[in-house]
Design a protein around this motif. Structure first.
Motif, PDB file in Angstrom:
ATOM      1  N   ARG A 162      -8.770  -4.109 -12.526  1.00 55.53           N
ATOM      2  CA  ARG A 162      -8.622  -2.753 -12.006  1.00 55.53           C
ATOM      3  C   ARG A 162      -8.250  -2.843 -10.532  1.00 55.53           C
ATOM      4  O   ARG A 162      -8.465  -3.860  -9.877  1.00 55.53           O
ATOM      5  N   ASP A 163      -7.712  -1.757  -9.980  1.00 56.85           N
ATOM      6  CA  ASP A 163      -7.281  -1.766  -8.586  1.00 56.85           C
ATOM      7  C   ASP A 163      -8.454  -2.002  -7.640  1.00 56.85           C
ATOM      8  O   ASP A 163      -9.524  -1.408  -7.793  1.00 56.85           O
ATOM      9  N   PHE A 164      -8.233  -2.872  -6.636  1.00 58.89           N
ATOM     10  CA  PHE A 164      -9.212  -3.077  -5.579  1.00 58.89           C
ATOM     11  C   PHE A 164      -9.079  -1.910  -4.597  1.00 58.89           C
ATOM     12  O   PHE A 164      -7.995  -1.669  -4.054  1.00 58.89           O
ATOM     13  N   LEU A 165     -10.165  -1.219  -4.369  1.00 60.34           N
ATOM     14  CA  LEU A 165     -10.117  -0.051  -3.499  1.00 60.34           C
ATOM     15  C   LEU A 165     -10.290  -0.404  -2.037  1.00 60.34           C
ATOM     16  O   LEU A 165      -9.670   0.196  -1.160  1.00 60.34           O
ATOM     17  N   THR A 186       0.378  -1.157   6.888  1.00 61.71           N
ATOM     18  CA  THR A 186      -0.171  -1.464   5.565  1.00 61.71           C
ATOM     19  C   THR A 186      -1.593  -2.014   5.650  1.00 61.71           C
ATOM     20  O   THR A 186      -1.936  -2.749   6.579  1.00 61.71           O
ATOM     21  N   LYS A 187      -2.409  -1.657   4.674  1.00 63.06           N
ATOM     22  CA  LYS A 187      -3.751  -2.225   4.538  1.00 63.06           C
ATOM     23  C   LYS A 187      -3.783  -3.252   3.408  1.00 63.06           C
ATOM     24  O   LYS A 187      -4.815  -3.834   3.125  1.00 63.06           O
ATOM     25  N   LYS A 188      -2.648  -3.453   2.767  1.00 62.34           N
ATOM     26  CA  LYS A 188      -2.610  -4.344   1.610  1.00 62.34           C
ATOM     27  C   LYS A 188      -2.540  -5.808   2.026  1.00 62.34           C
ATOM     28  O   LYS A 188      -1.704  -6.193   2.827  1.00 62.34           O
ATOM     29  N   SER A 189      -3.435  -6.611   1.463  1.00 67.62           N
ATOM     30  CA  SER A 189      -3.425  -8.046   1.689  1.00 67.62           C
ATOM     31  C   SER A 189      -2.740  -8.738   0.516  1.00 67.62           C
ATOM     32  O   SER A 189      -2.561  -8.160  -0.554  1.00 67.62           O
ATOM     33  N   LYS A 190      -2.377  -9.998   0.723  1.00 65.70           N
ATOM     34  CA  LYS A 190      -1.682 -10.764  -0.306  1.00 65.70           C
ATOM     35  C   LYS A 190      -2.562 -11.902  -0.809  1.00 65.70           C
ATOM     36  O   LYS A 190      -3.238 -12.566  -0.032  1.00 65.70           O
ATOM     37  N   VAL A 191      -2.526 -12.108  -2.123  1.00 65.26           N
ATOM     38  CA  VAL A 191      -3.229 -13.222  -2.765  1.00 65.26           C
ATOM     39  C   VAL A 191      -2.184 -14.069  -3.478  1.00 65.26           C
ATOM     40  O   VAL A 191      -1.317 -13.536  -4.180  1.00 65.26           O
ATOM     41  N   PHE A 208       2.086  -8.678  -8.912  1.00 69.42           N
ATOM     42  CA  PHE A 208       1.272  -7.580  -9.417  1.00 69.42           C
ATOM     43  C   PHE A 208       0.633  -6.843  -8.247  1.00 69.42           C
ATOM     44  O   PHE A 208       0.046  -7.483  -7.366  1.00 69.42           O
ATOM     45  N   ARG A 209       0.722  -5.537  -8.234  1.00 68.33           N
ATOM     46  CA  ARG A 209       0.040  -4.736  -7.215  1.00 68.33           C
ATOM     47  C   ARG A 209      -1.265  -4.209  -7.797  1.00 68.33           C
ATOM     48  O   ARG A 209      -1.259  -3.514  -8.802  1.00 68.33           O
ATOM     49  N   LYS A 210      -2.362  -4.554  -7.140  1.00 69.51           N
ATOM     50  CA  LYS A 210      -3.683  -4.141  -7.598  1.00 69.51           C
ATOM     51  C   LYS A 210      -4.425  -3.470  -6.448  1.00 69.51           C
ATOM     52  O   LYS A 210      -5.291  -4.063  -5.811  1.00 69.51           O
ATOM     53  N   GLY A 211      -4.064  -2.232  -6.163  1.00 64.35           N
ATOM     54  CA  GLY A 211      -4.698  -1.512  -5.066  1.00 64.35           C
ATOM     55  C   GLY A 211      -4.384  -2.157  -3.733  1.00 64.35           C
ATOM     56  O   GLY A 211      -3.221  -2.354  -3.381  1.00 64.35           O
ATOM     57  N   CYS A 212      -5.430  -2.534  -2.984  1.00 70.26           N
ATOM     58  CA  CYS A 212      -5.219  -3.105  -1.646  1.00 70.26           C
ATOM     59  C   CYS A 212      -4.903  -4.595  -1.686  1.00 70.26           C
ATOM     60  O   CYS A 212      -4.760  -5.222  -0.638  1.00 70.26           O
ATOM     61  N   LEU A 213      -4.786  -5.178  -2.868  1.00 71.92           N
ATOM     62  CA  LEU A 213      -4.393  -6.580  -2.996  1.00 71.92           C
ATOM     63  C   LEU A 213      -3.115  -6.692  -3.821  1.00 71.92           C
ATOM     64  O   LEU A 213      -2.998  -6.082  -4.886  1.00 71.92           O
ATOM     65  N   THR A 214      -2.160  -7.462  -3.316  1.00 68.32           N
ATOM     66  CA  THR A 214      -0.947  -7.758  -4.067  1.00 68.32           C
ATOM     67  C   THR A 214      -0.997  -9.224  -4.480  1.00 68.32           C
ATOM     68  O   THR A 214      -1.145 -10.106  -3.631  1.00 68.32           O
ATOM     69  N   LEU A 257      -2.355 -14.907 -15.794  1.00 65.73           N
ATOM     70  CA  LEU A 257      -1.550 -13.689 -15.744  1.00 65.73           C
ATOM     71  C   LEU A 257      -2.266 -12.529 -16.441  1.00 65.73           C
ATOM     72  O   LEU A 257      -2.295 -11.404 -15.930  1.00 65.73           O
ATOM     73  N   GLN A 258      -2.833 -12.807 -17.607  1.00 63.47           N
ATOM     74  CA  GLN A 258      -3.524 -11.750 -18.344  1.00 63.47           C
ATOM     75  C   GLN A 258      -4.738 -11.252 -17.566  1.00 63.47           C
ATOM     76  O   GLN A 258      -5.035 -10.052 -17.564  1.00 63.47           O
ATOM     77  N   SER A 259      -5.443 -12.175 -16.895  1.00 59.86           N
ATOM     78  CA  SER A 259      -6.610 -11.781 -16.105  1.00 59.86           C
ATOM     79  C   SER A 259      -6.213 -10.871 -14.952  1.00 59.86           C
ATOM     80  O   SER A 259      -6.893  -9.879 -14.657  1.00 59.86           O
ATOM     81  N   VAL A 260      -5.095 -11.188 -14.301  1.00 54.78           N
ATOM     82  CA  VAL A 260      -4.624 -10.349 -13.190  1.00 54.78           C
ATOM     83  C   VAL A 260      -4.186  -8.981 -13.713  1.00 54.78           C
ATOM     84  O   VAL A 260      -4.488  -7.946 -13.122  1.00 54.78           O
ATOM     85  N   VAL A 261      -3.466  -8.981 -14.835  1.00 53.28           N
ATOM     86  CA  VAL A 261      -3.006  -7.723 -15.425  1.00 53.28           C
ATOM     87  C   VAL A 261      -4.185  -6.802 -15.730  1.00 53.28           C
ATOM     88  O   VAL A 261      -4.123  -5.586 -15.507  1.00 53.28           O
TER      89      VAL A 261
END
Length: 224
Positions: free
Chosen positions: A197-200, A110-115, A160-166, A190-194
């Motif tokens: 756009r996906d981090f590429l 995986t290339k996805k990081s966690k926040v 929330f999954r946002k591209g390469c950041l979860t 929460l609204q800001s995260v929603v």
């Protein structure tokens, strides 16, 4: 009949916690559980990721990450938003390790990081917890030390999954407390995260060697 089928399809795409891709959940939908029972981070079968580290973010870094204006003029005396929120971001090591792991496994890693975002019921509670939490911690120790370690607390979890950041968002309050005093802060987070756009490509966080902050340009880091 066609309208009913459309409604069913929309319901299937709703997030397990109740939020859709367009709006954050209302305060009444927050489901709090004891810290010993709330879901923690998930790693699947890629256990090597547990050794990757995250670090506590500075207030302005959180605002940049959420694409939120640093200050608003709404009679807050220039106070930084979200004073009851603590965020943890991937370290430079983690970002580079994810890229290396992805390459070494021929794309299987995986290339996805966690926040992680913790929104506490009060600023006082946040300050008290920050004093005992480490400023940097391996992802594999988060469940034990940050989540299960907060005894006497209840949490509501959102993912929330946002591209390469979860993004993992936890609302934290004392056991038995009713409601959530910082519900407005939580709703805005929460609204800001929603709305992100996906981090590429999170390697844009490494624009400068030893960089400790997120200074991405919108047209590079995020999909339009």
């Amino acid at each position: 009949m066609a309208e009913k089928e459309k409604k069913k399809k929309k319901q299937k795409h709703q997030h397990p916690n109740g939020q859709t891709t367009k709006s954050a959940p209302a305060a009444a939908e927050f489901s709090f559980k004891p810290s010993s029972e709330v879901k923690g981070l998930r790693f699947g079968g890629q256990f090597i990721v547990k050794s990757f580290t995250i670090r506590r973010a500075k207030p302005l870094e959180l605002l940049k990450l959420l694409d939120f204006p640093p200050f608003s003029n709404k009679s807050n005396n220039n106070k930084v938003p979200f004073p009851s929120t603590t965020a943890f971001l991937p370290t430079n090591f983690t970002i580079l390790a994810h890229q290396a792991w992805h390459t070494l496994t021929l794309g299987l890693g995986t290339k996805k990081s966690k926040v992680l975002l913790f929104v506490f019921e009060s600023e006082t509670m946040k300050v008290a917890v920050d004093r005992i939490w480490p400023t940097e911690i391996p992802l594999g120790e988060v469940n034990k030390k940050l989540i299960r370690g907060l005894k006497g607390c209840e949490m509501a979890r959102f993912k929330f999954r946002k591209g390469c950041l979860t993004f993992y968002v936890y609302a934290v309050r004392g056991n038995g407390n009713l409601g959530f005093c910082c519900a407005d802060d939580l709703r805005i987070v929460l609204q800001s995260v929603v709305e992100l756009r996906d981090f590429l490509d999170h390697t844009t966080m490494l624009a400068v060697p030893n960089q400790r902050s997120i200074n991405y340009s919108h047209h590079v880091a995020m999909a339009h």
